[in-house]
Design a protein around this motif. Structure first.
Motif, PDB file in Angstrom:
ATOM      1  N   CYS A  36       0.862  -1.179   0.000  1.00 31.63           N
ATOM      2  CA  CYS A  36       0.000   0.000   0.000  1.00 31.63           C
ATOM      3  C   CYS A  36       0.900   1.231   0.000  1.00 31.63           C
ATOM      4  O   CYS A  36       2.000   1.221   0.543  1.00 31.63           O
ATOM      5  N   VAL A  37       0.399   2.328  -0.598  1.00 30.27           N
ATOM      6  CA  VAL A  37       1.205   3.521  -0.812  1.00 30.27           C
ATOM      7  C   VAL A  37       1.161   4.497   0.372  1.00 30.27           C
ATOM      8  O   VAL A  37       2.083   5.264   0.581  1.00 30.27           O
ATOM      9  N   HIS A  38       0.087   4.473   1.157  1.00 31.46           N
ATOM     10  CA  HIS A  38      -0.061   5.367   2.304  1.00 31.46           C
ATOM     11  C   HIS A  38      -1.124   4.791   3.238  1.00 31.46           C
ATOM     12  O   HIS A  38      -1.749   3.767   2.928  1.00 31.46           O
ATOM     13  N   GLY A  39      -1.333   5.437   4.352  1.00 31.28           N
ATOM     14  CA  GLY A  39      -2.258   4.927   5.358  1.00 31.28           C
ATOM     15  C   GLY A  39      -3.683   4.775   4.891  1.00 31.28           C
ATOM     16  O   GLY A  39      -4.365   3.801   5.229  1.00 31.28           O
ATOM     17  N   GLU A  40      -4.164   5.723   4.112  1.00 29.26           N
ATOM     18  CA  GLU A  40      -5.553   5.650   3.618  1.00 29.26           C
ATOM     19  C   GLU A  40      -5.713   4.469   2.669  1.00 29.26           C
ATOM     20  O   GLU A  40      -6.711   3.739   2.714  1.00 29.26           O
ATOM     21  N   ASP A  41      -4.714   4.253   1.825  1.00 25.38           N
ATOM     22  CA  ASP A  41      -4.691   3.115   0.921  1.00 25.38           C
ATOM     23  C   ASP A  41      -4.723   1.805   1.728  1.00 25.38           C
ATOM     24  O   ASP A  41      -5.467   0.886   1.430  1.00 25.38           O
ATOM     25  N   PRO A  62       2.334  10.676   2.209  1.00 25.95           N
ATOM     26  CA  PRO A  62       1.243  11.616   1.912  1.00 25.95           C
ATOM     27  C   PRO A  62      -0.112  11.011   2.280  1.00 25.95           C
ATOM     28  O   PRO A  62      -0.197   9.848   2.632  1.00 25.95           O
ATOM     29  N   VAL A  63      -1.135  11.803   2.182  1.00 23.26           N
ATOM     30  CA  VAL A  63      -2.539  11.449   2.390  1.00 23.26           C
ATOM     31  C   VAL A  63      -2.807  11.073   3.852  1.00 23.26           C
ATOM     32  O   VAL A  63      -3.481  11.800   4.553  1.00 23.26           O
ATOM     33  N   MET A  64      -2.311   9.931   4.324  1.00 21.15           N
ATOM     34  CA  MET A  64      -2.399   9.568   5.737  1.00 21.15           C
ATOM     35  C   MET A  64      -1.033   9.018   6.132  1.00 21.15           C
ATOM     36  O   MET A  64      -0.611   7.979   5.628  1.00 21.15           O
ATOM     37  N   ASP A  65      -0.358   9.743   7.018  1.00 17.22           N
ATOM     38  CA  ASP A  65       0.974   9.301   7.432  1.00 17.22           C
ATOM     39  C   ASP A  65       0.883   8.137   8.420  1.00 17.22           C
ATOM     40  O   ASP A  65      -0.195   7.750   8.858  1.00 17.22           O
ATOM     41  N   GLY A  66       2.027   7.567   8.737  1.00 11.77           N
ATOM     42  CA  GLY A  66       2.068   6.396   9.602  1.00 11.77           C
ATOM     43  C   GLY A  66       1.538   6.650  10.997  1.00 11.77           C
ATOM     44  O   GLY A  66       0.870   5.799  11.586  1.00 11.77           O
ATOM     45  N   GLN A  67       1.833   7.825  11.548  1.00 11.88           N
ATOM     46  CA  GLN A  67       1.348   8.164  12.885  1.00 11.88           C
ATOM     47  C   GLN A  67      -0.178   8.223  12.905  1.00 11.88           C
ATOM     48  O   GLN A  67      -0.814   7.694  13.822  1.00 11.88           O
ATOM     49  N   SER A  68      -0.767   8.835  11.893  1.00 14.18           N
ATOM     50  CA  SER A  68      -2.231   8.910  11.802  1.00 14.18           C
ATOM     51  C   SER A  68      -2.834   7.517  11.609  1.00 14.18           C
ATOM     52  O   SER A  68      -3.890   7.213  12.168  1.00 14.18           O
ATOM     53  N   PHE A  69      -2.163   6.677  10.837  1.00 17.14           N
ATOM     54  CA  PHE A  69      -2.624   5.305  10.633  1.00 17.14           C
ATOM     55  C   PHE A  69      -2.619   4.540  11.954  1.00 17.14           C
ATOM     56  O   PHE A  69      -3.590   3.864  12.298  1.00 17.14           O
ATOM     57  N   LEU A  70      -1.534   4.661  12.726  1.00 19.64           N
ATOM     58  CA  LEU A  70      -1.459   3.998  14.032  1.00 19.64           C
ATOM     59  C   LEU A  70      -2.547   4.495  14.971  1.00 19.64           C
ATOM     60  O   LEU A  70      -3.163   3.706  15.696  1.00 19.64           O
ATOM     61  N   LEU A  71      -2.795   5.803  14.968  1.00 16.15           N
ATOM     62  CA  LEU A  71      -3.832   6.382  15.814  1.00 16.15           C
ATOM     63  C   LEU A  71      -5.207   5.833  15.427  1.00 16.15           C
ATOM     64  O   LEU A  71      -5.998   5.435  16.290  1.00 16.15           O
TER      65      LEU A  71
END
Length: 131
Positions: A36-41, A62-71
């Protein structure tokens, strides 16, 4: 796990060269890898595919970074028992990850970390383990 028994790794990384190199390496070691290319993906992928056995996560995307994905994983209580290893050039070590590897990472470091959390995947297809 799928019928072939190989553990599934979800690789979330925005840099195509890194994604391809890590994916090829892990597949050569007998793992299945989804990219996957980013967190949203990755979030969209998770809603319609099997649970991965391990997640390798970049932080700066971009779009959703790793920190936002973890949150978001934490808030939604998704993948609570799946190890998440951060693989990033960022010096920031986020909460929610079981381990952190700083880029550039060596092949040996990466494989050692993956093997720490996943069973060996070197049993050939069609072979069965017996005791």
């Amino acid at each position: 796990m799928s019928s072939d028994g190989a553990p599934l790794i979800l690789l979330i990384e925005d840099e195509e060269d890194i994604r391809d190199a890590v994916s090829t390496l892990l597949e050569m070691e007998g793992f299945r890898v989804e990219q996957c290319v980013h967190g949203e993906d990755a979030w969209a992928w998770l809603t319609c595919h099997e649970r991965p056995n391990l997640v390798l996560l970049d932080l700066m995307m971009p779009v959703m970074d790793g920190q936002s994905f973890l949150l978001r994983l934490s808030q939604e209580r998704l993948l609570t028992d799946v190890p998440i290893v951060v693989l990033s050039g960022s010096p920031f070590k986020p909460e929610g990850a079981v381990a952190y590897l700083r880029k550039p990472v060596s092949v040996n470091q990466l494989l050692e970390m993956v093997r720490r959390f996943l069973p060996s995947s070197k049993v050939g297809r069609g072979e069965s383990r017996t005791s």
